[in-house]
Design a protein around this motif. Structure first.
Motif, PDB file in Angstrom:
ATOM      1  N   ALA A   1       0.829  -1.204   0.000  1.00  0.00           N
ATOM      2  CA  ALA A   1       0.000   0.000   0.000  1.00  0.00           C
ATOM      3  C   ALA A   1       0.864   1.254   0.000  1.00  0.00           C
ATOM      4  CB  ALA A   1      -0.930  -0.004   1.219  1.00  0.00           C
TER       5      ALA A   1
ATOM      6  N   PRO B   1      -5.492   2.108   3.463  1.00  0.00           N
ATOM      7  CA  PRO B   1      -5.045   0.712   3.471  1.00  0.00           C
ATOM      8  C   PRO B   1      -3.714   0.502   4.178  1.00  0.00           C
ATOM      9  CG  PRO B   1      -4.718   1.685   1.298  1.00  0.00           C
ATOM     10  CD  PRO B   1      -5.539   2.660   2.100  1.00  0.00           C
TER      11      PRO B   1
ATOM     12  N   PRO C   1      -5.294  -0.596  -3.746  1.00  0.00           N
ATOM     13  CA  PRO C   1      -6.060  -0.844  -2.515  1.00  0.00           C
ATOM     14  C   PRO C   1      -6.842   0.380  -2.045  1.00  0.00           C
ATOM     15  CG  PRO C   1      -3.718  -0.637  -2.028  1.00  0.00           C
ATOM     16  CD  PRO C   1      -3.846  -0.706  -3.523  1.00  0.00           C
TER      17      PRO C   1
END
Length: 208
Positions: free
Chosen positions: A99, A131, A124
């Motif tokens: 992430a 995230p 994400p």
């Protein structure tokens, strides 16, 4: 299991902190670290400090205490739970790094209120707005399951408090301020830490 948890914590710190910082500096010429810019005693400073305390309690204090003989509560500590904790910790660590990498040049530790970075809504970030924090909390939840003593359990709660301060009171107002309607629209569609949960109403400055 305490030694394994301690090793995973060190790996997490090296990967998510050290390696990610080196990558950022090589790609942009800037480390992305703004945490030292927070005024001592400010809300941002407290958010970072509380989270850091929790990280150390779970990742360092709990394993050391376990090695020194601190037992887990009677109701926890099953070998299966500890094994699942190890898997969750590893997945959380790798997901945190993934992430972070998705943020690209926008990755920061801490905030510079005068700085405008691109709003990332891909990867994400299409599912949740934070995230990195979701994955990091999952990693420390895994470490807590691996070494489930009282210090780890309390530390996990401290981590959650620190993250909530950073996200709700610091980052969300900052992002709304610099991105305006773009962030408001994004936040109204995407959950804060889990899909669909914690979406912001466009006419309100803080989440539900």
């Amino acid at each position: 299991m305490a030694v394994a948890a301690l090793a995973l914590f060190v790996f997490f710190m090296l990967l998510a902190g050290g390696v990610r910082t080196l990558i950022q500096r090589r790609r942009t010429g800037d480390t992305g670290n703004r945490r030292t810019w927070a005024a001592r005693g400010s809300l941002e400073w407290w958010g970072l400090a509380v989270a850091d305390l929790g990280y150390l309690m779970v990742g360092l204090g709990a394993p050391v205490a376990a090695l020194a003989g601190m037992p887990p509560p009677a109701s926890v500590g099953h070998p299966v739970a500890r094994g699942l904790g190890a898997v969750l910790a590893i997945v959380g660590i790798l997901s945190t790094f993934g992430a972070q990498m998705t943020l690209g040049a926008s990755w920061r530790i801490g905030i510079d209120q005068t700085e405008r970075t691109a709003l990332v809504t891909t990867g994400p970030f299409r599912l949740v707005r934070n995230p990195v924090f979701t994955a990091a909390f999952s990693a420390f939840l895994g470490l807590t399951l691996m070494v489930p003593n009282l210090l780890a359990i309390v530390g996990l709660a401290v981590i959650l408090i620190g993250i909530e301060i950073q996200v709700r009171l610091i980052e969300e107002p900052y992002l709304r301020g610099i991105h305006g309607d773009s962030y408001s629209d994004y936040a109204s569609r995407v959950g804060r830490f889990l899909p669909g949960i914690g979406r912001l109403r466009a006419d309100r400055p803080h989440g539900n």
